[in-house]
Design a protein around this motif. Structure first.
Motif, short mmCIF file in Angstrom:
data_model
loop_
_atom_site.label_atom_id
_atom_site.label_comp_id
_atom_site.label_asym_id
_atom_site.label_seq_id
_atom_site.Cartn_x
_atom_site.Cartn_y
_atom_site.Cartn_z
N UNK A 315 0.82 -1.20 0.00
CA UNK A 315 0.00 0.00 0.00
C UNK A 315 0.86 1.25 0.00
N UNK A 316 1.89 1.29 0.84
CA UNK A 316 2.72 2.49 0.93
C UNK A 316 3.44 2.77 -0.38
N UNK A 317 3.89 1.72 -1.06
CA UNK A 317 4.53 1.91 -2.37
C UNK A 317 3.59 2.62 -3.33
N UNK A 318 2.36 2.14 -3.39
CA UNK A 318 1.37 2.69 -4.31
C UNK A 318 1.04 4.14 -3.98
N UNK A 323 1.44 10.20 -4.43
CA UNK A 323 1.84 11.50 -3.89
C UNK A 323 2.91 12.16 -4.76
N UNK A 324 3.79 11.36 -5.33
CA UNK A 324 4.80 11.90 -6.26
C UNK A 324 4.10 12.56 -7.44
N UNK A 325 3.12 11.85 -8.01
CA UNK A 325 2.39 12.38 -9.17
C UNK A 325 1.63 13.65 -8.79
N UNK A 326 0.94 13.62 -7.64
CA UNK A 326 0.14 14.77 -7.21
C UNK A 326 1.01 16.00 -6.97
N UNK A 327 2.13 15.81 -6.31
CA UNK A 327 3.00 16.95 -6.04
C UNK A 327 3.67 17.47 -7.31
N UNK A 328 3.94 16.56 -8.25
CA UNK A 328 4.51 17.00 -9.53
C UNK A 328 3.49 17.82 -10.30
N UNK A 329 2.23 17.39 -10.29
CA UNK A 329 1.18 18.15 -10.97
C UNK A 329 1.03 19.54 -10.37
N UNK A 330 1.15 19.62 -9.05
CA UNK A 330 1.01 20.90 -8.37
C UNK A 330 2.26 21.77 -8.46
N UNK A 331 3.34 21.21 -8.99
CA UNK A 331 4.56 21.98 -9.16
C UNK A 331 5.39 22.11 -7.90
N UNK A 332 5.16 21.25 -6.92
CA UNK A 332 5.94 21.29 -5.69
C UNK A 332 7.34 20.74 -5.92
N UNK A 333 8.32 21.37 -5.33
CA UNK A 333 9.68 20.90 -5.46
C UNK A 333 9.90 19.60 -4.70
N UNK A 334 9.25 19.47 -3.54
CA UNK A 334 9.34 18.28 -2.71
C UNK A 334 8.01 17.53 -2.73
N UNK A 335 8.09 16.24 -2.43
CA UNK A 335 6.88 15.43 -2.28
C UNK A 335 6.44 15.54 -0.83
N UNK A 350 10.24 3.03 -4.30
CA UNK A 350 8.87 2.72 -4.69
C UNK A 350 8.75 2.56 -6.20
N UNK A 351 9.38 3.46 -6.93
CA UNK A 351 9.32 3.39 -8.39
C UNK A 351 10.01 2.13 -8.90
N UNK A 352 11.15 1.80 -8.32
CA UNK A 352 11.88 0.60 -8.74
C UNK A 352 11.07 -0.66 -8.48
N UNK A 353 10.46 -0.75 -7.29
CA UNK A 353 9.64 -1.91 -6.98
C UNK A 353 8.46 -2.03 -7.93
N UNK A 354 7.83 -0.91 -8.25
CA UNK A 354 6.67 -0.94 -9.15
C UNK A 354 7.08 -1.39 -10.54
N UNK A 355 8.16 -0.83 -11.06
CA UNK A 355 8.60 -1.17 -12.41
C UNK A 355 9.00 -2.64 -12.51
N UNK A 356 9.81 -3.11 -11.55
CA UNK A 356 10.26 -4.50 -11.61
C UNK A 356 9.11 -5.48 -11.37
N UNK A 357 8.19 -5.13 -10.50
CA UNK A 357 7.02 -5.99 -10.26
C UNK A 357 6.14 -6.05 -11.51
N UNK A 358 5.93 -4.90 -12.14
CA UNK A 358 5.14 -4.86 -13.37
C UNK A 358 5.81 -5.68 -14.47
#
Length: 445
Positions: A315-318, A323-335, A350-358
């Protein structure tokens, strides 16, 4: 600084331990005493598949658990998935003592990563909670189930007690093994059976670091970000899944259409909970609509909480990636979330786990499709269920060729042991260079 050599050996030992337990389980299940009189002889692949499914707390089967295995076989299965669920949480603690003979700092750091402890000093406390919470929850749920089986379903006291213990252990460890050929479909209208199973699955799927922090709530002014993401994320996914399943299947006679409103609601909630952890079923999952099955893909792939008995990418990975996507859309420098900044290392992990799992799921589907003439959506369902250690099935596992079943064995093992080992490696493999290269920004999108 942890050197690469200090990491490789412990993770290799962790993998080896699980291989040995699976091998031992395979040997025990091949004994004549493990199968029912009159049942066909247990082949090596049958025993290997079942042992892997039990140790990796998945629940996929190639033979009918209720009729193929004898009471001795059922006891062996219960021991295997108890070891699988409990062992994954405590293996790192045992590993630390085996490697260093004492809790040295580098071992504590490794154990902190393996158990996802919130602080180095919490490792021993989490190990105690693993044991205490496992025994407590399983005992309470076993009592509830046994009393209901005894009073409400005309079982003898001894049989009710055994069925209560088996299904309590299976639910808490997210194993999904049941002693009925049709799973729990015979209890679809009985909340006194389904509620304890769901509760045990929920507690087991939260993760022991969450339980540890909640039990120490008085000592903390606020909950950690990990606990907040796990609790809110788990609740959101359960509710979302239940609502969508209910709305999509309510009027379909193949699934919820034949049930009353209350029973249909309970079945929808149970299906949502089981999709993310336990793998039990109260309806025929092979009859789900394409819409519901697609949601099932997502819930299985996400899975449960970190360092829990559930599988998936967690769950936390997802939600960290959301949150990374949401903060990027809002233009925040940090998540940012709840006035906290999420570390860049956690984002990359989190990104590495998602990509390798996919990639693992995609590769599994590509390898399994040529081995059978089954529809793509059924193959995808089975592959995700195996990799995410869910155990939900549309009923095709037993009909797969030997090569396909062995592929699912590999996926179950990778999904349970490989992802955890990878998480340890990612978290510990940090080196600090005395320099940084010039920055460039490739065009994205």
């Amino acid at each position: 600084m942890i050197q690469r050599g200090q990491l490789t050996q412990p993770t290799a030992v962790l993998v080896l331990i699980f291989v040995l337990v699976i091998a031992l389980g395979t040997a025990l299940l091949m004994l004549p005493a493990a199968r029912s009189p009159g049942a066909p002889e247990t082949t090596f692949l049958m025993a290997l598949f079942t042992s892997t499914s039990a140790v990796c707390v998945t629940g996929l089967v190639v033979v009918d658990t209720a009729t193929h295995w004898s009471p001795t076989g059922h006891v062996i299965l219960m021991i295997l998935f108890q070891l699988g669920g409990f062992g994954m949480m405590t293996a790192a603690t045992l590993l630390g003592f085996l490697v260093n003979r004492q809790m040295r700092m580098k071992s504590k750091l490794l154990l902190q990563t393996e158990t996802h402890a919130l602080a180095v000093g919490d490792v021993k406390g989490i190990a105690k909670i693993v044991l205490g919470m496992t025994l407590l929850v399983e005992l309470l749920m076993a009592i509830c189930l046994a009393l209901r089986f005894w009073w409400g379903h005309e079982m003898s006291f001894a049989q009710a007690l055994w069925y209560g213990v088996f299904h309590s252990v299976s639910a808490f460890n997210s194993a999904g093994f049941a002693l009925w050929s049709d799973g729990l479909t015979g209890f679809v209208g009985d909340p006194w059976i389904l509620s304890p199973v769901m509760l045990a699955s929920f507690i087991g799927g939260l993760g022991f670091p969450v339980l540890h922090e909640l039990m120490r709530r008085r000592r903390r002014a606020t909950l950690s970000l990990h606990v907040v993401l796990t609790l809110w994320g788990t609740t959101f996914l359960y509710v979302l899944g239940a609502i969508v399943f209910f709305m999509a299947e309510r009027h379909r006679p193949e699934t919820l259409g034949v049930l009353s409103g209350g029973d249909a609601g309970m079945a929808a909630l149970f299906t949502s909970v089981a999709a993310r952890s336990s793998g039990f079923n109260v309806i025929d999952l092979g009859q789900l609509s394409q819409f519901s099955m697609t949601l099932h893909y997502a819930l299985m792939f996400i899975g449960g909480g970190s360092a829990s008995t559930a599988g998936g990418v967690k769950v936390t990975t997802f939600f960290v990636l959301l949150l990374v996507v949401w903060n990027e859309i809002r233009g925040n420098q940090d998540v940012e979330f709840r006035r906290r900044r999420i570390a860049e290392s956690a984002q990359r992990q989190a990104l590495t786990l998602l990509v390798l799992s996919s990639a693992s799921v995609a590769l599994g589907v590509m390898l399994l499709l040529p081995l059978s003439d089954l529809p793509y959506h059924l193959v995808l369902y089975e592959v995700i269920s195996a990799f995410a250690n869910v155990g939900s099935s549309t009923g095709i596992t037993a009909n797969l060729p030997a090569g396909g079943q062995f592929l699912l064995v590999v996926l179950m093992f990778i999904g349970r042991v490989g992802v955890v080992t990878l998480a340890v490696a990612l978290a510990m493999n940090h080196t600090r260079r005395p320099y940084r290269y010039p920055e460039e920004k490739p065009i994205v999108g």
